[in-house]
Structure formats: C-alpha cells, structure tokens
Write an enzyme that holds these catalytic residues in place. Sequence first.
Site, mmCIF file in Angstrom:
data_model
loop_
_atom_site.group_PDB
_atom_site.id
_atom_site.type_symbol
_atom_site.label_atom_id
_atom_site.label_comp_id
_atom_site.label_asym_id
_atom_site.label_seq_id
_atom_site.Cartn_x
_atom_site.Cartn_y
_atom_site.Cartn_z
ATOM 1 N N HIS A 176 0.818 -1.221 0.000
ATOM 2 C CA HIS A 176 0.000 0.000 0.000
ATOM 3 C C HIS A 176 0.847 1.265 0.000
ATOM 4 O O HIS A 176 0.364 2.336 -0.344
ATOM 5 C CB HIS A 176 -1.032 -0.017 1.139
ATOM 6 C CG HIS A 176 -0.505 0.339 2.483
ATOM 7 N ND1 HIS A 176 0.132 -0.555 3.296
ATOM 8 C CD2 HIS A 176 -0.519 1.503 3.164
ATOM 9 C CE1 HIS A 176 0.472 0.044 4.423
ATOM 10 N NE2 HIS A 176 0.084 1.293 4.376
ATOM 11 N N HIS B 131 7.600 -2.241 2.612
ATOM 12 C CA HIS B 131 7.406 -0.816 2.344
ATOM 13 C C HIS B 131 8.708 -0.027 2.139
ATOM 14 O O HIS B 131 8.830 0.761 1.217
ATOM 15 C CB HIS B 131 6.626 -0.170 3.487
ATOM 16 C CG HIS B 131 5.340 -0.869 3.813
ATOM 17 N ND1 HIS B 131 4.524 -1.402 2.861
ATOM 18 C CD2 HIS B 131 4.718 -1.109 5.006
ATOM 19 C CE1 HIS B 131 3.461 -1.943 3.437
ATOM 20 N NE2 HIS B 131 3.563 -1.772 4.737
ATOM 21 N N LYS C 241 8.027 0.540 16.200
ATOM 22 C CA LYS C 241 6.734 0.780 16.859
ATOM 23 C C LYS C 241 6.999 1.541 18.156
ATOM 24 O O LYS C 241 8.078 1.439 18.730
ATOM 25 C CB LYS C 241 6.077 -0.555 17.220
ATOM 26 C CG LYS C 241 5.762 -1.443 16.016
ATOM 27 C CD LYS C 241 4.483 -1.011 15.329
ATOM 28 C CE LYS C 241 4.074 -1.968 14.231
ATOM 29 N NZ LYS C 241 3.070 -1.386 13.344
HETATM 30 C C1 BG6 Z 1 1.376 -2.232 7.570
HETATM 31 C C2 BG6 Z 1 2.074 -2.889 8.723
HETATM 32 O O1 BG6 Z 1 1.725 -2.852 6.361
HETATM 33 O O2 BG6 Z 1 1.746 -0.857 7.521
HETATM 34 C C3 BG6 Z 1 1.700 -2.206 10.012
HETATM 35 O O3 BG6 Z 1 1.709 -4.260 8.772
HETATM 36 C C4 BG6 Z 1 1.979 -0.722 9.920
HETATM 37 O O4 BG6 Z 1 2.401 -2.766 11.103
HETATM 38 C C5 BG6 Z 1 1.364 -0.122 8.668
HETATM 39 O O5 BG6 Z 1 1.430 -0.101 11.074
HETATM 40 C C6 BG6 Z 1 1.813 1.312 8.476
HETATM 41 O O6 BG6 Z 1 1.125 1.873 7.394
HETATM 42 P P1 BG6 Z 1 0.883 3.442 7.297
HETATM 43 O O7 BG6 Z 1 0.185 3.610 5.985
HETATM 44 O O8 BG6 Z 1 0.054 3.822 8.484
HETATM 45 O O9 BG6 Z 1 2.240 4.082 7.335
#
Ligand code: BG6
Length: 504
Positions: free
Chosen positions: A193, A255, A351
């Site tokens: 995403h 990511h 985290k």
């Molecule tokens: C997810 C992870 O893919 O991305 C999560 O599994 C994380 O642990 C999240 O909190 C973070 O996404 P964003 O869009 O809030 O930066």
Amino acid sequence: MIRKADPCVLVIFGASGDLTARKLIPALYEMYILGNLPEAFRVLGVSRRAKSDAQWRDELAASVREYATRWDAVRWQEFSKCIEYFPGDAAQGEMYRALADRMAAMDASAGTRGNRLFYLSVAPELYESIVQRIDEAALVTEGRRWCSIDASTRSWQRIIVEKPFGHDEESAASLNRALGRVFEEEDIYRIDHYLGKEVVQAMLVLRFANTMFEPVWNHRYIDHVQITASEKVGVGNRTGFYDQTGAIRDMIQSHLLQIFAFAAMEPPTSISAEEIRTEKIKVVRALRPTTDADVPSHGVLGQYAASAEEGAFVDLPGVAKGSTTETFAALKLHVDNWRWAGTPFYLRTGKRMAAKRTEVVVQFKRPAADLFHDIPHAAGGVRGNRLVIEIAPMQRTLLRFETKVPGMPLRMDSVEMQADLEKQFGVAAIEAYGPLLVDAMRGDQSLYKHRIEVESGWAAVMPFLDQRSVGLRRGMASNYAQGSWGPAAADDLMRRDGRAWHDD
Ligand code: BG6
C-alpha cells in the site's frame, strides 16, 4: 492515454477481516465518490461466517464512516448496492463451484463480463491452497480459452496478493511458483500500500520531471540517504502475528525497500509499468549482500521496554515469553552500482516511537571548498543541503540550503523551502489502497511488485533475520523506551559513520 477501469467482480477472500473493513471498502467507496470505479462493478466478500448481504453492508457502513476521509449517507446507499456477501470456507474445494455460479449470475445482471479480480486478504498460509482451488475450479480462463476473438472484450482474471509475501527468500519463491502455475505474471498483483501513497509516486515526478535534481542524484553529491517509517502506535491486537513477523518483515522488506527503489533507481525510458519495474528490479538486485562480518555493524534491532502506562512488548498477551522479535530495526545497506558507489542507505522503522513519521532524507555532501569557514553561522557551520521528502504525517517536500542573514556584518544560517502538496493543491490525501485497486482493474502493474523484486528484497534483509542475526538479538529485549527514537545503538551506528538521524 490513461486506460479506464474494466467492468469486473472483485472477490475478496477474508471479507470479515480488519483489512477489508478498515482499508479496502473505505478505499473503494472513496474511488466511487471520485468517479474512478467502472460502471459495471461488484464486490463479492467471501468469509466463513454466515451473514446476509444486508448485514455485511451495515457492518461496512459503520467502518466506512469511521475510516473513510469522506462520508455521505446517500452516496453510500448507492455504492453499497454493488456489495454482496458469500459465506464459505476458502479452504474447501466444493465452495468454488457455487462461487463460480454466483459470479456468473453477477455477470448476467451487472455486465461484469467474466472479469475477476481475486484479492487474497487471508492468513498467508492459506495463499497457496486458495490459488490451487481457484485453478481446480477452472476459475481462470484467460490464456486457456478465448472468450472472444476481439481482445477488448476478452475476459480476464487477476489476483492481488497481500503482504507478507512469504516469510523468507525461499517461501517467497515457493509462493511465486504456486501463483505462476495458475496465473500469468501480468495477472499477478503483489500489493504494497505504500506504493499507493501520493508522495511515493510524486518522487518519480520530482526526480525525472525536473532538471535540477537528477544531475546531482548520485554518490558524487549525495553523502547518504535515510528512509524512516516510525510509528507511535504499538502492534495493536495483532500480537501473535507480529511476534512471528517483526519490524524487518513487516515494514523494511516490503514498504521501505519500495521507497528505496523509487529513490535509488535509474531513470526509466518511459513511465510504463514494464520500464519502471525493470529499473526497480535492477536497483533492488544491486543491493550488496551484507557479509557475516558486517552484520553486527550494519544492523541494530530493538524491542520496546515497559513504560509507566504500558507493558513491554514481551509482556503482551500473545507474545512468546523471552521473544526476540524486533519492534525496531535500523539497517545500513549499500548499492553496488556506479550511481551509488560509497553512498549508504539507512533504513529505520519501529513501533512505539517518538512520532509517526515516514520520510526520505537525502543528505547532500558539503561544498568542496568552504569559503565561509570563518563567517558566523547560526548552526555552527555549513551543513550540506538536505532534501526531505515527507510522506507522513504531512505530504511535503523540504529543501534546506544556506543563506546570508540580512544585515551587517556577514552572518549565515540554514533555511528551508517547503512544498506542501495538500496546501498547494487543496486536495486531501486519499486512502492508498483506492488507486491501487483501480490500477489492477485497469491492468496497470506500475505500482505493484514484480516477482524478482520481492525475492531480491528478501535476499537483502535475510542476514538480519536468520541465524546470522543472533548476535544482534542478544540482549535486545527492552532496549528502547516507548516514545523515544529507538535504541542508543541506532544512534551509535550513525555516529560511527560521522552522521546522525534526522530526528528534529
Ligand atoms: C502495515 C504494517 O503494512 O503498515 C503495520 O503491517 C503498519 O504494522 C502499517 O502499522 C503502516 O502503514 P501506514 O500507511 O500507516 O504508514
């Protein structure tokens, strides 16, 4: 020309899950409001629990209200008519015949033309068996038989696969093989995403639609690059999953390596999916394998400690006693190509950190000769330009440079120029999943990961995950305070290189 999204049925396996309620449906609803969905479109949610279409729609309405950036009861009523529910166990082969009939009925009533977009939003251990069942039930017809001589009316079947895509290099390769037995590579959409986030795509435009960045975007002018994704939140109710996963698998392998690829790749010859992916694959493959000798000095792992209000990670229900799963990781990676020889990339995530911040920091070298060394400088001296591409919480780009402070005598300071995309264009950020889903309906894979990218990404992080990382994990428990920027060792990693994290 941008292709329109084709009519289709989106089949979500794992319809009762969090991802569907919090991300997928709100994102589709936003796409509907913005007019980006095809006219003939249906969502079919598959999950074990028995419930009616109406019950599922009511549940989803509540989460769309909470999670979508826009809410309009009338528009929701219109949109929700395209959502249906199918109770069934995706692990059972018999279910798929009935599923096929239901989809065929949708084709007849809605005009979805046999086009299917399967979405795997289930536990990863079910991926391979669902793909096999889809095959056994002959739900994939593309490439096997022609529904029409005319290619524009031929039906397609595509599959979107959620992360985690495997848990190491080998399992990712095995999943790729399983998918490849049933779907063509051009029909496999490995979703991340982060690639749907505006600023990640904006990086392509920033780099390749301007003349001023690309000539200096290399080891001659750039000292190092930092990619940070810090979060204030903890692991929520996903403790069991997270304990099996950890920060490297959850964030870095997916990511952060994607952001890295956009920041480090060579200019593609066009912005077609194929050309962009070719360049991304090349740069991820160019990541230098970290040797056993380098593991201790190139990585820092951490686990957050107890605070006055909250227990430590190891105290969470669902986390194994004495767990050595990392909730923080900082890695130093090198790219073995001409552009980046000698310029390290530092990737960091965690985290329960001091702030939610996702950004790319490009730190330029200091000028070759410092003419102003004896001129007073508010920051203590010329620091080298810095470009910060902020992805969250704000969507903005900041460029720091040196300037003269007005007046006499000559004095200097650093100033920052800022481009705030939201303010500038008056458009609020949309849920990243929306554009990605629409891309899959359009058959555009530019923002999806290729098989080789995923496997090479695993190869780059494996030394920090397998037995080579044992030393890094020793004594790691509770080595950083909640609300901090991570373990002291992460600062030491930078300090040893004469650098510092961008934490201000
Ligand atoms: C997810 C992870 O893919 O991305 C999560 O599994 C994380 O642990 C999240 O909190 C973070 O996404 P964003 O869009 O809030 O930066």
